[in-house]
Design a protein around this motif. Structure first.
Motif, PDB file in Angstrom:
ATOM      1  N   LEU A 180       0.826  -1.203   0.000  1.00  0.00           N
ATOM      2  CA  LEU A 180       0.000   0.000   0.000  1.00  0.00           C
ATOM      3  C   LEU A 180       0.861   1.254   0.000  1.00  0.00           C
ATOM      4  O   LEU A 180       1.883   1.310   0.677  1.00  0.00           O
ATOM      5  N   LYS A 181       0.416   2.251  -0.767  1.00  0.00           N
ATOM      6  CA  LYS A 181       1.104   3.546  -0.834  1.00  0.00           C
ATOM      7  C   LYS A 181       0.170   4.648  -0.366  1.00  0.00           C
ATOM      8  O   LYS A 181      -0.985   4.717  -0.799  1.00  0.00           O
ATOM      9  N   THR A 182       0.668   5.525   0.504  1.00  0.00           N
ATOM     10  CA  THR A 182      -0.037   6.758   0.838  1.00  0.00           C
ATOM     11  C   THR A 182       0.633   7.883   0.058  1.00  0.00           C
ATOM     12  O   THR A 182       1.769   8.257   0.354  1.00  0.00           O
ATOM     13  N   LYS A 196       4.432   7.401   1.934  1.00  0.00           N
ATOM     14  CA  LYS A 196       4.619   6.321   2.889  1.00  0.00           C
ATOM     15  C   LYS A 196       4.139   5.007   2.282  1.00  0.00           C
ATOM     16  O   LYS A 196       3.173   4.982   1.521  1.00  0.00           O
ATOM     17  N   TYR A 197       4.828   3.931   2.660  1.00  0.00           N
ATOM     18  CA  TYR A 197       4.500   2.605   2.136  1.00  0.00           C
ATOM     19  C   TYR A 197       4.403   1.603   3.286  1.00  0.00           C
ATOM     20  O   TYR A 197       5.143   1.700   4.270  1.00  0.00           O
ATOM     21  N   ILE A 218       7.738  -1.750   1.707  1.00  0.00           N
ATOM     22  CA  ILE A 218       7.212  -2.794   0.826  1.00  0.00           C
ATOM     23  C   ILE A 218       8.015  -4.069   1.067  1.00  0.00           C
ATOM     24  O   ILE A 218       9.221  -4.113   0.816  1.00  0.00           O
ATOM     25  N   ILE A 219       7.357  -5.068   1.596  1.00  0.00           N
ATOM     26  CA  ILE A 219       7.959  -6.394   1.785  1.00  0.00           C
ATOM     27  C   ILE A 219       7.507  -7.257   0.614  1.00  0.00           C
ATOM     28  O   ILE A 219       6.306  -7.384   0.364  1.00  0.00           O
ATOM     29  N   PRO A 449      -9.320  -1.968   7.743  1.00  0.00           N
ATOM     30  CA  PRO A 449      -9.377  -0.516   7.571  1.00  0.00           C
ATOM     31  C   PRO A 449      -8.130   0.013   6.865  1.00  0.00           C
ATOM     32  O   PRO A 449      -7.007  -0.381   7.180  1.00  0.00           O
ATOM     33  N   ILE A 450      -8.332   0.902   5.895  1.00  0.00           N
ATOM     34  CA  ILE A 450      -7.229   1.581   5.208  1.00  0.00           C
ATOM     35  C   ILE A 450      -7.596   3.057   5.074  1.00  0.00           C
ATOM     36  O   ILE A 450      -8.751   3.436   5.269  1.00  0.00           O
ATOM     37  N   ASN A 451      -6.616   3.864   4.734  1.00  0.00           N
ATOM     38  CA  ASN A 451      -6.892   5.278   4.488  1.00  0.00           C
ATOM     39  C   ASN A 451      -7.549   5.447   3.130  1.00  0.00           C
ATOM     40  O   ASN A 451      -7.273   4.688   2.188  1.00  0.00           O
ATOM     41  N   GLU A 452      -8.393   6.452   3.016  1.00  0.00           N
ATOM     42  CA  GLU A 452      -9.156   6.649   1.788  1.00  0.00           C
ATOM     43  C   GLU A 452      -8.254   6.863   0.579  1.00  0.00           C
ATOM     44  O   GLU A 452      -8.589   6.465  -0.543  1.00  0.00           O
ATOM     45  N   ASN A 453      -7.091   7.482   0.772  1.00  0.00           N
ATOM     46  CA  ASN A 453      -6.219   7.784  -0.358  1.00  0.00           C
ATOM     47  C   ASN A 453      -5.129   6.734  -0.578  1.00  0.00           C
ATOM     48  O   ASN A 453      -4.268   6.898  -1.448  1.00  0.00           O
ATOM     49  N   GLU A 454      -5.123   5.663   0.212  1.00  0.00           N
ATOM     50  CA  GLU A 454      -4.125   4.611   0.015  1.00  0.00           C
ATOM     51  C   GLU A 454      -4.365   3.877  -1.299  1.00  0.00           C
ATOM     52  O   GLU A 454      -5.505   3.598  -1.673  1.00  0.00           O
ATOM     53  N   GLU A 455      -3.267   3.547  -1.989  1.00  0.00           N
ATOM     54  CA  GLU A 455      -3.341   2.846  -3.265  1.00  0.00           C
ATOM     55  C   GLU A 455      -2.569   1.530  -3.176  1.00  0.00           C
ATOM     56  O   GLU A 455      -1.537   1.447  -2.513  1.00  0.00           O
TER      57      GLU A 455
END
Length: 485
Positions: A180-182, A196-197, A218-219, A449-455
């Motif tokens: 996941l990327k913020t 952030k990753y 990132i693992i 749960p994740i942040n709305e803008n996480e990709e």
């Protein structure tokens, strides 16, 4: 006398309404003149995952449609029902192929589309071109059917052995690393935050979810073991430069970032995709960053900080390269004069290529560079999928359209290679769904749960003995959910 006249008028009105309603009912029911035996006359594949060679196995096969049961090839369903609705030219038949009803309207304003439902799940759709010709959407196929008979008889098949075989196939464990990327955001003072990753670990074994973990960075897996990808921002001489560090994963091994020459400009990098041997990024180089990344690159993990990415001849074979160039030209031709004025179409950089998510798959994407490199440029989504060099698993057994019918609006979907679970990304959750008979079970097993803008920039799956090996890397990480299903 006046009363009698009023009564007669009211009676005539109600009689007229009744006749009108009956006529409408007859017209609707006449549309359902489709029961019988149909034969496949031609096939169009609506997915990149299916080889065209499979077409020969489908031609001339029969489909039986009854009042409340059907048989599509070897798939028999009972207690089904049909639903009729009028659709317009913009109705989507396939999101993957961007296919709409417009192609089949033949001058009509609407077409009567009939969906087949089994336990409130749509398992197919069709519409009649005539009494003896039908277009049928099933799974990843668009079938043209010719009527064989108006009468239909269903044999009694014993499917218990097949069901047992299917259920036994599910007795495996699976796991997935989700990267996941913020994305960076603009601060109040006009500067930008650092991206952030993090990586999620999800496992599933014998119908039960395991612990769900999260760790920073990132693992990701490689043939030589589990690796870690970190991003640092080097600030010197008043400029910022993003750098990557890739190394074998060892929590106790804190390597320092590489030291380069003093920065003479800002370089901002954002990861789009992480695979075993390659990553894809978007990049900005300049001193007026506005959140735009016009440059695309595919970089080898073994030398991830090189200036130039893979070249077009290193990414595509000859037929793919021709297709890519034609798609780029078609995109340019579709743009308005105003749009073209801001782009560098006189000197196209064909090496400006990356990999990113679109409609449930990793796809190649290109960008026509802007004349002003502080702008975004024009993105071109390519109808070409990365091969095994870039991604081991890139299939989606359930179509995007079927999932939208079932789940409504969502961002992305990740289906396990053994089609046991599906991870559906919504705005603030990644919901985990169980799959049975290649269908999503409506109630999610768990919601992460994740942040709305996480990709999502990575999805690496494993099964069998590798599940336990991969999980060892995460057991000292943050426990997101303690699942016990």
């Amino acid at each position: 006398m006046k009363f009698k006249i009023k009564f007669i008028i009211i009676s005539l009105i109600f009689t007229s309404m009744f006749i009108s309603c009956e006529k409408e009912k007859v017209d609707v029911m006449s549309t359902f003149n489709f029961t019988g035996v149909w034969k496949v006359n031609s096939v169009e594949i609506l997915s990149d995952d299916i080889d065209n060679g499979n077409i020969n196995n489908i031609i001339n096969k029969e489909i039986k449609l009854g009042n409340n049961e059907l048989k599509i090839f070897d798939n028999k369903k009972q207690k089904i029902n049909y639903k009729l609705r009028a659709v317009k030219s913009d109705y989507t038949l396939s999101y993957e192929k961007k296919l709409t009803m417009d192609k089949y309207m033949d001058g009509r304003e609407t077409v009567d589309l009939i969906s087949i439902r089994d336990n409130n799940k749509i398992i197919g759709e069709f519409f009649l071109n005539s009494n003896d010709e039908m277009l049928f959407i099933y799974d990843v196929y668009l079938l043209k059917l010719i009527r064989v008979s108006n009468d239909v008889v269903f044999e009694n098949d014993d499917n218990e052995e097949k069901e047992d075989e299917f259920n036994n196939y599910y007795d495996f464990s699976e796991g997935v690393m989700i990267g996941l990327k913020t994305p960076r955001e603009e601060n109040d003072d006009g500067t930008y935050s650092i991206e952030k990753y993090r990586t999620l670990w999800v496992s599933y074994n014998n119908y039960k979810l395991g612990y769900i973990y999260a760790k920073d960075n990132i693992i990701f897996p490689r043939l030589t073991g589990i690796w870690k990808l970190s991003v640092y921002q080097d600030s010197s001489n008043g400029f910022n430069s993003d750098e990557f560090q890739v190394s074998l994963y060892d929590e106790n091994d804190k390597k320092e970032k590489s030291i380069k020459d003093e920065n003479t400009t800002n370089i901002y990098k954002s990861i789009l995709f992480v695979g075993n041997d390659y990553i894809a990024i978007k990049e900005y180089i300049g001193n007026e960053f506005k959140g735009n990344y016009p440059i695309y690159k595919i970089l080898p993990v073994s030398n991830v900080n090189i200036d130039n990415g893979l070249q077009i001849n290193e990414v595509f074979n000859e037929s793919e390269k021709i297709k890519y160039i034609n798609e780029l030209k078609n995109k340019i031709n579709s743009l308005s004069i105003e749009e073209k004025e801001g782009l560098n179409i006189e000197n196209i950089d064909y090496n400006n290529i990356a990999i990113k998510r679109e409609l449930g798959k990793w796809r190649f994407v290109s960008k026509i560079l802007p004349k002003n490199m502080n702008e975004e440029g024009e993105e071109v989504n390519l109808d070409i999928l990365p091969d095994k060099r870039f991604i081991n698993y890139n299939l989606m057994y359930i179509s995007w359209k079927d999932l939208k019918n079932e789940l409504g609006i969502f961002k992305d979907v990740f289906i396990s290679p053994l089609y046991k679970i599906a991870l559906i990304q919504f705005n603030e959750y990644i919901s985990i769904y169980k799959i049975e008979d290649v269908n999503i079970i409506a109630e999610p097993l768990e919601m992460i749960p994740i942040n709305e803008n996480e990709e999502v920039v990575m999805a690496e799956w494993c099964s069998g003995k590798y599940v336990e090996q991969w999980e060892k890397v995460f057991i000292d990480g943050e426990v997101i959910l303690d699942s016990n299903y």
